[in-house]
Design a protein around this motif. Structure first.
Motif, PDB file in Angstrom:
ATOM      1  N   LEU A 319       1.113  -1.242  -0.135  1.00  0.00           N
ATOM      2  CA  LEU A 319      -0.334   0.100  -0.343  1.00  0.00           C
ATOM      3  C   LEU A 319       1.246   0.983  -0.019  1.00  0.00           C
ATOM      4  O   LEU A 319       0.803   2.607  -0.760  1.00  0.00           O
ATOM      5  CB  LEU A 319      -0.732  -0.008   1.187  1.00  0.00           C
ATOM      6  N   LEU A 320       1.944   1.074   1.035  1.00  0.00           N
ATOM      7  CA  LEU A 320       2.998   2.390   0.546  1.00  0.00           C
ATOM      8  C   LEU A 320       3.912   3.134  -0.828  1.00  0.00           C
ATOM      9  O   LEU A 320       3.934   3.555  -0.753  1.00  0.00           O
ATOM     10  CB  LEU A 320       3.667   2.075   2.406  1.00  0.00           C
ATOM     11  N   TYR A 321       4.127   2.145  -1.128  1.00  0.00           N
ATOM     12  CA  TYR A 321       4.861   1.721  -2.752  1.00  0.00           C
ATOM     13  C   TYR A 321       3.048   2.410  -3.338  1.00  0.00           C
ATOM     14  O   TYR A 321       3.789   3.200  -4.554  1.00  0.00           O
ATOM     15  CB  TYR A 321       5.401   0.639  -3.193  1.00  0.00           C
ATOM     16  N   GLN A 322       2.398   2.202  -3.504  1.00  0.00           N
ATOM     17  CA  GLN A 322       0.914   2.465  -4.355  1.00  0.00           C
ATOM     18  C   GLN A 322       0.830   4.326  -5.079  1.00  0.00           C
ATOM     19  O   GLN A 322       1.235   4.652  -5.290  1.00  0.00           O
ATOM     20  CB  GLN A 322       0.616   1.546  -4.174  1.00  0.00           C
ATOM     21  N   LEU A 323       0.973   4.044  -2.716  1.00  0.00           N
ATOM     22  CA  LEU A 323       1.020   5.720  -2.266  1.00  0.00           C
ATOM     23  C   LEU A 323       1.425   6.200  -3.723  1.00  0.00           C
ATOM     24  O   LEU A 323       2.012   7.644  -3.575  1.00  0.00           O
ATOM     25  CB  LEU A 323       0.681   5.403  -0.838  1.00  0.00           C
ATOM     26  N   GLY A 324       3.304   5.608  -2.773  1.00  0.00           N
ATOM     27  CA  GLY A 324       4.018   6.799  -3.474  1.00  0.00           C
ATOM     28  C   GLY A 324       3.990   7.018  -4.843  1.00  0.00           C
ATOM     29  O   GLY A 324       4.725   8.575  -5.260  1.00  0.00           O
ATOM     30  N   LYS A 325       3.425   6.374  -5.132  1.00  0.00           N
ATOM     31  CA  LYS A 325       3.863   6.861  -7.037  1.00  0.00           C
ATOM     32  C   LYS A 325       2.844   7.031  -7.441  1.00  0.00           C
ATOM     33  O   LYS A 325       2.228   8.297  -8.302  1.00  0.00           O
ATOM     34  CB  LYS A 325       2.910   5.156  -7.672  1.00  0.00           C
ATOM     35  N   LEU A 326       1.318   7.891  -6.434  1.00  0.00           N
ATOM     36  CA  LEU A 326       0.677   8.756  -6.255  1.00  0.00           C
ATOM     37  C   LEU A 326       1.373  10.599  -6.305  1.00  0.00           C
ATOM     38  O   LEU A 326       0.307  11.502  -6.208  1.00  0.00           O
ATOM     39  CB  LEU A 326      -0.795   8.411  -5.791  1.00  0.00           C
ATOM     40  N   GLY A 327       2.480  10.405  -5.688  1.00  0.00           N
ATOM     41  CA  GLY A 327       3.058  11.752  -5.229  1.00  0.00           C
ATOM     42  C   GLY A 327       3.379  12.437  -3.886  1.00  0.00           C
ATOM     43  O   GLY A 327       2.487  11.613  -3.418  1.00  0.00           O
ATOM     44  N   GLY A 393       0.103   3.083  11.008  1.00  0.00           N
ATOM     45  CA  GLY A 393       0.761   1.959  11.022  1.00  0.00           C
ATOM     46  C   GLY A 393       1.702   2.260   9.665  1.00  0.00           C
ATOM     47  O   GLY A 393       2.318   1.236   9.359  1.00  0.00           O
ATOM     48  N   LEU A 394       1.080   2.581   8.169  1.00  0.00           N
ATOM     49  CA  LEU A 394       2.359   2.709   7.333  1.00  0.00           C
ATOM     50  C   LEU A 394       3.249   4.539   7.326  1.00  0.00           C
ATOM     51  O   LEU A 394       4.387   3.485   7.162  1.00  0.00           O
ATOM     52  CB  LEU A 394       0.975   3.835   5.843  1.00  0.00           C
ATOM     53  N   ASN A 395       2.905   4.507   8.170  1.00  0.00           N
ATOM     54  CA  ASN A 395       3.945   5.458   8.957  1.00  0.00           C
ATOM     55  C   ASN A 395       5.260   4.768   9.148  1.00  0.00           C
ATOM     56  O   ASN A 395       6.601   4.623   9.596  1.00  0.00           O
ATOM     57  CB  ASN A 395       3.935   6.694   9.761  1.00  0.00           C
ATOM     58  N   ASP A 396       4.780   3.782  10.467  1.00  0.00           N
ATOM     59  CA  ASP A 396       5.353   2.661  11.849  1.00  0.00           C
ATOM     60  C   ASP A 396       6.824   2.177  10.553  1.00  0.00           C
ATOM     61  O   ASP A 396       7.573   1.768  10.411  1.00  0.00           O
ATOM     62  CB  ASP A 396       4.939   1.452  12.441  1.00  0.00           C
ATOM     63  N   VAL A 397       5.930   1.337   8.855  1.00  0.00           N
ATOM     64  CA  VAL A 397       6.489   0.443   8.519  1.00  0.00           C
ATOM     65  C   VAL A 397       7.369   1.545   7.246  1.00  0.00           C
ATOM     66  O   VAL A 397       8.038   0.487   7.235  1.00  0.00           O
ATOM     67  CB  VAL A 397       5.314  -0.197   7.239  1.00  0.00           C
ATOM     68  N   ASP A 398       7.406   2.182   7.949  1.00  0.00           N
ATOM     69  CA  ASP A 398       8.337   3.261   6.465  1.00  0.00           C
ATOM     70  C   ASP A 398       9.745   3.516   7.238  1.00  0.00           C
ATOM     71  O   ASP A 398      10.084   3.199   6.911  1.00  0.00           O
ATOM     72  CB  ASP A 398       7.162   4.577   6.055  1.00  0.00           C
ATOM     73  N   ASN A 399       9.048   4.181   8.949  1.00  0.00           N
ATOM     74  CA  ASN A 399      10.036   3.859   9.343  1.00  0.00           C
ATOM     75  C   ASN A 399      11.068   2.840   9.996  1.00  0.00           C
ATOM     76  O   ASN A 399      11.687   2.724   9.869  1.00  0.00           O
ATOM     77  CB  ASN A 399       9.462   4.982  10.758  1.00  0.00           C
ATOM     78  N   SER A 400      10.326   1.652   9.479  1.00  0.00           N
ATOM     79  CA  SER A 400      10.755   0.280   9.477  1.00  0.00           C
ATOM     80  C   SER A 400      11.863   0.106   8.569  1.00  0.00           C
ATOM     81  O   SER A 400      13.237  -0.499   9.160  1.00  0.00           O
ATOM     82  CB  SER A 400      10.250  -0.662  10.553  1.00  0.00           C
TER      83      SER A 400
END
Length: 401
Positions: A319-327, A393-400
């Motif tokens: 989910l984080l990867y696909q949100l990154g594609k949205l800018g 939860g997305l921020n925790d995954v991104d930080n880890s």
């Protein structure tokens, strides 16, 4: 003749040793050993034909999940041509001989008794990239205008039956006509079955009358009523032709993807009187494009496939990867979508609203993955998910990471 033969010597025969080696005897013994081995393992051509025929012609009970007169996902159905009365069938041994092609032929069989080779399952199509312009339908009933995939009964390959079509589903597919891909006799767009999951396997159910096509779109599809199966990739319609197709099951009919139309002289004249050129007059299809879905009267649900094990953190990374594609505004866009789909203003979304929100944001996750995410963040067992918890939860995954 040799000198010895002229003097009355006998000729060489099979058992006679030549160079201390009886070639004919050794060859016959090797053939016998090979025959006995194939007979033991069931690899003889006659045994393979018998086993394949037994699997393909094994009796099947047509079932439905609800006896309401409509077609459902999870029904065991037959697809019958209204013109010839033949049943759509596949032959697992009539394989495509071209290298790299893993496909089998599809025909229309005169045998309409429900057997493994002429029964199918309907599976919902879930696009790889969500399309906001494609209508979504909830529930298990098939609707006009809904994109579906037809899966061959897995019994024909000796696999267990479930709602997804077994561990290796074989889908009805069609590809663009080319010099290498075309039907055997008419050279039209070929139709086959293959195990590869792609957009070539997607069809849409259309009403046969053009005057009602737009009006009835979204309505439930009844059983035993004519429909048109339109291939989404090429806009051609499934057709049962008049050409004979011989295989191990006898004489059958060739099945192609070809939109046959009538002359419609009266319709063209009426269009001219209204100022519509004949070329722009929409024409109804021939009866060779008409099919019916036949299901049984026995109400029974097919077993579900073994659930896949999903890791919530892996889904969050996806989910984080696909949100990154949205800018840079990906998170803000998702929060805005949450607010739009939050009908009661509680700040939480149930599973249906959550799935719609993800697809509207062009987030590609399956229904099962969305349910895993909701269960992961639903600590109070309310059946809903909060956007702030999801973003945390997305921020925790991104930080880890």
């Amino acid at each position: 003749y040799t000198k010895q033969q002229l003097q009355g010597a006998g000729k060489y025969n099979g058992p006679c040793r030549v160079g201390n080696w009886s070639e004919d005897v050794e060859a016959s013994e090797s053939q016998l050993k090979d025959y006995l081995y194939k007979k033991q393992t069931g690899d003889l051509k006659l045994d393979r034909l018998r086993f394949r025929t037994e699997r393909a012609l094994s009796e099947v009970t047509l079932t439905t999940i609800a006896d309401d007169g409509f077609v459902h996902f999870g029904d065991m159905i037959q697809v019958i041509s209204t013109k010839s009365g033949f049943a759509l069938s596949m032959d697992s041994e009539d394989a495509d001989p071209r290298p790299g092609e893993n496909a089998c032929a599809v025909t229309a069989s005169v045998n309409t008794s429900p057997v493994a080779r002429n029964t199918f399952l309907l599976v919902k199509y879930i696009p790889a990239r969500p399309d906001v312009y494609t209508p979504e339908y909830e529930g298990e009933t098939l609707h006009y205008g809904q994109k579906v995939m037809l899966v061959v009964n897995p019994q024909v390959n000796s696999h267990p039956v479930d709602v997804r079509g077994g561990p290796e589903p074989w889908y009805l597919r069609s590809v663009h006509t080319s010099t290498t891909h075309h039907s055997k006799f008419t050279h039209q767009q070929e139709v086959s079955v293959c195990p590869k999951y792609s957009y070539d396997n997607v069809w849409v159910v259309v009403h046969p009358e053009l005057s009602k096509e737009k009006q009835i779109e979204g309505a439930a599809v009844p059983t035993n009523e004519p429909v048109i199966l339109e291939h989404c990739g090429t806009k051609q319609h499934l057709q049962c032709g008049d050409n004979s197709y011989w295989n191990d099951f006898g004489e059958e009919k060739e099945v192609t993807a070809f939109s046959a139309v009538r002359n419609h002289k009266q319709q063209a004249l009426e269009g001219c009187s209204n100022g519509v050129p004949p070329k722009l007059v929409e024409k109804n299809k021939e009866e060779s494009n008409y099919w019916i879905f036949r299901s049984g009267s026995i109400v029974r649900r097919l077993p579900h496939a073994e659930p896949q094990k999903f890791d919530p953190k892996a889904i969050l990374k996806k989910l984080l990867y696909q949100l990154g594609k949205l800018g840079a505004n990906g998170f803000a866009s998702m929060k805005k979508c949450f607010a739009e789909f939050d009908a009661d203003g509680s700040g939480n979304l149930d599973i249906v609203e959550f799935k719609k929100c993800l697809r509207f944001c062009l987030i590609n996750v399956s229904d099962e993955e969305a349910e895993v995410l909701l269960a992961y963040f639903d600590e109070d067992a309310s059946g809903s998910i909060n956007v702030d918890e999801l973003i945390k939860g997305l921020n925790d995954v991104d930080n880890s990471a």
